[in-house]
Motif scaffolding. Structure first.
Motif, PDB file in Angstrom:
ATOM      1  N   CYS A 169      -8.818   3.277   6.078  1.00  0.00           N
ATOM      2  CA  CYS A 169      -7.696   3.335   5.132  1.00  0.00           C
ATOM      3  C   CYS A 169      -7.101   4.735   5.070  1.00  0.00           C
ATOM      4  CB  CYS A 169      -8.188   2.908   3.749  1.00  0.00           C
ATOM      5  SG  CYS A 169      -6.906   2.899   2.478  1.00  0.00           S
ATOM      6  N   GLN A 170      -5.758   4.818   4.992  1.00  0.00           N
ATOM      7  CA  GLN A 170      -5.039   6.104   4.924  1.00  0.00           C
ATOM      8  C   GLN A 170      -5.135   6.770   3.568  1.00  0.00           C
ATOM      9  OE1 GLN A 170      -0.927   5.788   6.089  1.00  0.00           O
ATOM     10  NE2 GLN A 170      -1.396   4.139   7.520  1.00  0.00           N
ATOM     11  N   TRP A 171      -5.523   6.042   2.548  1.00  0.00           N
ATOM     12  CA  TRP A 171      -5.597   6.583   1.191  1.00  0.00           C
ATOM     13  C   TRP A 171      -6.603   7.724   1.160  1.00  0.00           C
ATOM     14  CZ3 TRP A 171      -2.281   4.391  -2.287  1.00  0.00           C
ATOM     15  CH2 TRP A 171      -2.384   4.810  -3.616  1.00  0.00           C
ATOM     16  N   CYS A 202     -10.744   7.377   0.968  1.00  0.00           N
ATOM     17  CA  CYS A 202     -11.117   5.960   1.070  1.00  0.00           C
ATOM     18  C   CYS A 202     -11.624   5.715   2.483  1.00  0.00           C
ATOM     19  CB  CYS A 202      -9.926   5.051   0.766  1.00  0.00           C
ATOM     20  SG  CYS A 202     -10.379   3.298   0.855  1.00  0.00           S
ATOM     21  N   GLU A 203     -12.792   5.148   2.604  1.00  0.00           N
ATOM     22  CA  GLU A 203     -13.410   4.920   3.910  1.00  0.00           C
ATOM     23  C   GLU A 203     -13.452   3.436   4.283  1.00  0.00           C
ATOM     24  OE1 GLU A 203     -14.382   7.405   5.946  1.00  0.00           O
ATOM     25  OE2 GLU A 203     -13.620   8.815   4.446  1.00  0.00           O
ATOM     26  N   LYS A 204     -12.785   2.603   3.508  1.00  0.00           N
ATOM     27  CA  LYS A 204     -12.803   1.162   3.774  1.00  0.00           C
ATOM     28  C   LYS A 204     -11.945   0.835   4.996  1.00  0.00           C
ATOM     29  CE  LYS A 204     -13.449  -0.095  -1.047  1.00  0.00           C
ATOM     30  NZ  LYS A 204     -12.842  -0.731  -2.208  1.00  0.00           N
ATOM     31  N   PRO A 205     -12.259  -0.271   5.701  1.00  0.00           N
ATOM     32  CA  PRO A 205     -11.440  -0.662   6.858  1.00  0.00           C
ATOM     33  C   PRO A 205     -10.059  -1.151   6.418  1.00  0.00           C
ATOM     34  CG  PRO A 205     -13.129  -2.304   6.428  1.00  0.00           C
ATOM     35  CD  PRO A 205     -13.402  -1.155   5.504  1.00  0.00           C
ATOM     36  N   THR A 206      -9.083  -0.966   7.288  1.00  0.00           N
ATOM     37  CA  THR A 206      -7.712  -1.345   6.956  1.00  0.00           C
ATOM     38  C   THR A 206      -7.531  -2.856   6.956  1.00  0.00           C
ATOM     39  OG1 THR A 206      -7.033  -1.198   9.249  1.00  0.00           O
ATOM     40  CG2 THR A 206      -6.701   0.751   7.889  1.00  0.00           C
TER      41      THR A 206
END
Length: 73
Positions: A46-48, A51-55
């Motif tokens: 994630c670009q946020w 944030c390390e979550k997948p897009t």
């Protein structure tokens, strides 16, 4: 009903005496016996900020994509 001409294939003919699967392989690779696995891109993050979550979509995870959509409305 005609069957695919490939050995041990009992599926019905779609085109060129091949079933749908073997016909598609023939169209893509020129050989109905060729099997190539499609490679997918590695999952992006994630670009946020922090944030390390997948897009999920457009470079954002589900939570941040939703926030981005609401901010633009």
């Amino acid at each position: 009903m005609n069957l695919c001409i490939m050995e041990n294939c009992i599926k019905p003919v779609k085109a060129k005496k091949y079933c749908a699967m073997h016909h598609q392989r023939w169209r893509r690779h020129g050989d109905p016996n060729t099997i190539k696995v499609r490679k997918s891109d590695p999952p992006a993050v994630c670009q946020w900020v922090r944030c390390e979550k997948p897009t999920l979509c457009k470079g954002y995870c589900a939570k941040h994509y939703y926030i981005q959509r609401m901010m633009k409305s």
